[in-house]
Design a protein around this motif. Structure first.
Motif, PDB file in Angstrom:
ATOM      1  N   LEU A  66       4.988  -5.605  -4.833  1.00  0.00           N
ATOM      2  CA  LEU A  66       5.018  -4.332  -4.104  1.00  0.00           C
ATOM      3  C   LEU A  66       5.380  -3.177  -5.032  1.00  0.00           C
ATOM      4  O   LEU A  66       4.810  -2.092  -4.940  1.00  0.00           O
ATOM      5  N   GLY A  67       6.337  -3.397  -5.912  1.00  0.00           N
ATOM      6  CA  GLY A  67       6.723  -2.356  -6.871  1.00  0.00           C
ATOM      7  C   GLY A  67       5.581  -1.995  -7.798  1.00  0.00           C
ATOM      8  O   GLY A  67       5.334  -0.813  -8.075  1.00  0.00           O
ATOM      9  N   ALA A  68       4.874  -3.012  -8.286  1.00  0.00           N
ATOM     10  CA  ALA A  68       3.732  -2.751  -9.169  1.00  0.00           C
ATOM     11  C   ALA A  68       2.631  -2.023  -8.413  1.00  0.00           C
ATOM     12  O   ALA A  68       2.008  -1.083  -8.943  1.00  0.00           O
ATOM     13  N   PHE A  69       2.396  -2.418  -7.161  1.00  0.00           N
ATOM     14  CA  PHE A  69       1.382  -1.740  -6.341  1.00  0.00           C
ATOM     15  C   PHE A  69       1.770  -0.283  -6.113  1.00  0.00           C
ATOM     16  O   PHE A  69       0.933   0.612  -6.193  1.00  0.00           O
TER      17      PHE A  69
ATOM     18  N   LYS B 217       3.612   1.639  -8.050  1.00  0.00           N
ATOM     19  CA  LYS B 217       3.408   2.397  -9.289  1.00  0.00           C
ATOM     20  C   LYS B 217       1.933   2.723  -9.505  1.00  0.00           C
ATOM     21  O   LYS B 217       1.573   3.851  -9.848  1.00  0.00           O
ATOM     22  N   ARG B 218       1.055   1.708  -9.293  1.00  0.00           N
ATOM     23  CA  ARG B 218      -0.380   1.944  -9.461  1.00  0.00           C
ATOM     24  C   ARG B 218      -0.891   2.967  -8.457  1.00  0.00           C
ATOM     25  O   ARG B 218      -1.700   3.834  -8.796  1.00  0.00           O
ATOM     26  N   ASN B 219      -0.404   2.882  -7.234  1.00  0.00           N
ATOM     27  CA  ASN B 219      -0.829   3.807  -6.197  1.00  0.00           C
ATOM     28  C   ASN B 219      -0.410   5.237  -6.529  1.00  0.00           C
ATOM     29  O   ASN B 219      -1.215   6.173  -6.420  1.00  0.00           O
ATOM     30  N   GLU B 220       0.833   5.410  -6.944  1.00  0.00           N
ATOM     31  CA  GLU B 220       1.309   6.752  -7.290  1.00  0.00           C
ATOM     32  C   GLU B 220       0.564   7.312  -8.500  1.00  0.00           C
ATOM     33  O   GLU B 220       0.218   8.498  -8.529  1.00  0.00           O
ATOM     34  N   GLU B 221       0.287   6.474  -9.492  1.00  0.00           N
ATOM     35  CA  GLU B 221      -0.461   6.919 -10.672  1.00  0.00           C
ATOM     36  C   GLU B 221      -1.884   7.313 -10.278  1.00  0.00           C
ATOM     37  O   GLU B 221      -2.405   8.343 -10.734  1.00  0.00           O
TER      38      GLU B 221
END
Length: 174
Positions: A30-33, A35-39
């Protein structure tokens, strides 16, 4: 689509990762998702803010070689973006989504069963008699393995319990 965007902006990520009792690998995913979403949102916002129209009149005033400008303008007007077949990527995303949904359902059922067990245990604790009202027969009835162990020790003529005197002291009544 606007409802999805509105829902995505109102996600409380900290509550999502802490209060649901998720596994560490799920929290990390979830954390990685996130970060990718915000980027991706940041990059999309930056690209949307950029100017996309080319001012060929400005270049005609600045540059002396008009033939190059005509050629570039002709190429610009003839440009058609290529399309890509993204069905394979969508299929892999759907597969990952299905696996995640399956894991989430499994986790939900596991959490529900554990909650039911804990509620049953809590009810048992609340309805049980206090320890000072218990008798030896009550204890032996609830834990028959204690009676079996005592019977086995008595059959072997062992009257002492290992470690009892160390823990509770040696008491003699004469």
């Amino acid at each position: 689509m606007s409802a999805v965007k509105a829902a995505a902006t109102h996600i409380d990520w900290t509550k999502l990762s802490t209060s649901l009792g998720l596994k560490t690998e799920t929290v990390a995913a979830l954390g990685a998702f996130r970060k990718r979403n915000e980027e991706a949102r940041r990059v999309l916002s930056d690209l949307q803010d950029q100017k996309t129209a080319v001012d060929f009149a400005h270049y005609r005033k600045v540059l002396k070689n008009q033939a190059i400008i005509d050629e570039v303008e002709k190429a610009h007007k003839a440009f058609k973006p290529s399309t890509y077949d993204v069905k394979a990527q969508i299929k892999s995303i759907e597969t990952v989504e299905a696996k995640a949904l399956e894991r989430a359902k499994f986790t939900a059922t596991k959490v529900e069963s554990e909650l039911a067990d804990l509620q049953a245990t809590l009810k048992n604790i609340e309805t049980s008699r206090p320890i000072d009202e218990l008798t030896v027969d009550d204890v032996l009835k609830s834990r028959p393995e204690i009676a079996e162990k005592v019977d086995a020790l008595l059959a072997k003529s062992k009257w002492d319990t290992k470690g009892y005197n160390d823990k509770f002291g040696y008491v003699t009544l004469f």
